[in-house]
Scaffold this active site. Sequence first.
Site, PDB file in Angstrom:
ATOM      1  N   ASP A 167       0.849  -1.193   0.000  1.00  0.00           N
ATOM      2  CA  ASP A 167       0.000   0.000   0.000  1.00  0.00           C
ATOM      3  C   ASP A 167       0.880   1.236   0.000  1.00  0.00           C
ATOM      4  O   ASP A 167       2.047   1.192   0.417  1.00  0.00           O
ATOM      5  CB  ASP A 167      -0.958  -0.002   1.185  1.00  0.00           C
ATOM      6  CG  ASP A 167      -0.253   0.236   2.512  1.00  0.00           C
ATOM      7  OD1 ASP A 167       0.643  -0.561   2.836  1.00  0.00           O
ATOM      8  OD2 ASP A 167      -0.579   1.212   3.219  1.00  0.00           O
ATOM      9  N   GLU A 187      -0.182  -0.515   5.814  1.00  0.00           N
ATOM     10  CA  GLU A 187       0.821   0.058   6.703  1.00  0.00           C
ATOM     11  C   GLU A 187       0.710   1.578   6.772  1.00  0.00           C
ATOM     12  O   GLU A 187       0.840   2.176   7.851  1.00  0.00           O
ATOM     13  CB  GLU A 187       2.226  -0.353   6.248  1.00  0.00           C
ATOM     14  CG  GLU A 187       3.334  -0.027   7.252  1.00  0.00           C
ATOM     15  CD  GLU A 187       3.878   1.390   7.146  1.00  0.00           C
ATOM     16  OE1 GLU A 187       4.502   1.858   8.120  1.00  0.00           O
ATOM     17  OE2 GLU A 187       3.673   2.034   6.088  1.00  0.00           O
TER      18      GLU A 187
END
Length: 454
Positions: free
Chosen positions: A92, A156
């Site tokens: 991500d 994250e």
Amino acid sequence: MTANPIAESVASLMPRARAELAELVAFESVADEAVAPRSECEAAARWVADALRAEDFREVALLDTPDGSQSVYGVLPGPAGAPTVLLYAHYDVQPKLNEAAWLSPPFELTERDGRWYGRGAADCKGGFIMHLLALRALKANGGVPVTVKVIVEGSEEQGTGGLERYAEAHPELLAADAIVIGDTGNFRVGLPTVTATLRGMTMIRVQVDTLEGNLHSGQFGGAAPDALAALIRVLDSLRDEHGSTVVDGLPARAEWEGLQYPEEDFRRDARVLDGVALPGSGTVADRIWARPAVTVVGIDCHPVAGATPSIPATARAQISLRVPPGQDAAEATELLYAHIQKHTPWNARVTMEQVGQGQAFQADVSSPAYTSMAEAMRVAYPGEEMQSSGMGGSIPLCSTLAALYPQAEILLIGLSEPEAQIHAVNESVSPEELERLSVAEALFLGNYARSRHA
């Protein structure tokens, strides 16, 4: 780079690595559906899973974590009796921010001035490619000497804790003798560095309400409570007259012992405008590695375009508070709540919501794994010795792994050196750093396997 079979293998694989990174960067995998479609994250997760299967990983799975994101997991079995090493990255990314300020499309890997530009190129899609390069180089030179587990996180950057909660519920999943977190970076390009500390973080949203609706500023201004003005007062209370972070009850005077960050270097790396002073007191290293730091990362109120002469009835801000090792993020959150409540003027109504949290982390740089990494970096970076530094950012999973596996040795390396400009526009990665760190990781795995059998 000196002649070395591993180095030669990695060098030969770099064109493939660039092509793969371009494919992975092309996914707008922001783990926030208000910013990008969920399908982008799902497609990136499938790409990572397919890449692991192509490298003969077993048990490859898309793990549905409690925050709604998917982490990708796989195991590459090593020789009998070999130690297990967990390799971490995340797919991500941060939002593109101001797309007009990018010199090339943010989700199209573009080479310019010897660097590869694109969102996630360094943070942290490049970290996953680094792991692949290291493993491929070992396969080309006799095989991977350890059992490798790979975990690639899907949220994250949001700090919403999906993988942490999943790991706590499945503690056997990520168990390993050593863990390499590929999400930090060298102190600067060409200087091999492991990260010794990470600050924790808490992210909250604050809303101030003062009126039932907006009012004409001419008719009511001067007596009607202005929600934006109240919010500004609150936000200003979080810094003292020197610009240092102030949260009532939160210690903020610690000093950093170790590698220092010269102010002139920091000003250049941070691209501080000429004549603008740095806020805070103490050394730069004190401020960014050893002390708490508050940042207002967003404000909701009337935009300037189309603004009318009216008094705002409501205003909202998102606040990030970084906390250094030794300070509990949950306690810091409670202190931040209490500070905001105390400093909200005019008895305005204030509501707060936590949207992310992660604990600080401190590595044991005296562990045997660090000796193995130092030897590897000495070869990958001829003439340079491995350094250890702090990092002001947060990787919430680190403290979770340290708690779950107290005997595991945790090392932090990666591609996010200052020139990478992670989280900003025009993020980039140095292909030379990608190459050298891939060599270092491959050599580390070999060194670590031998040290465990010594």
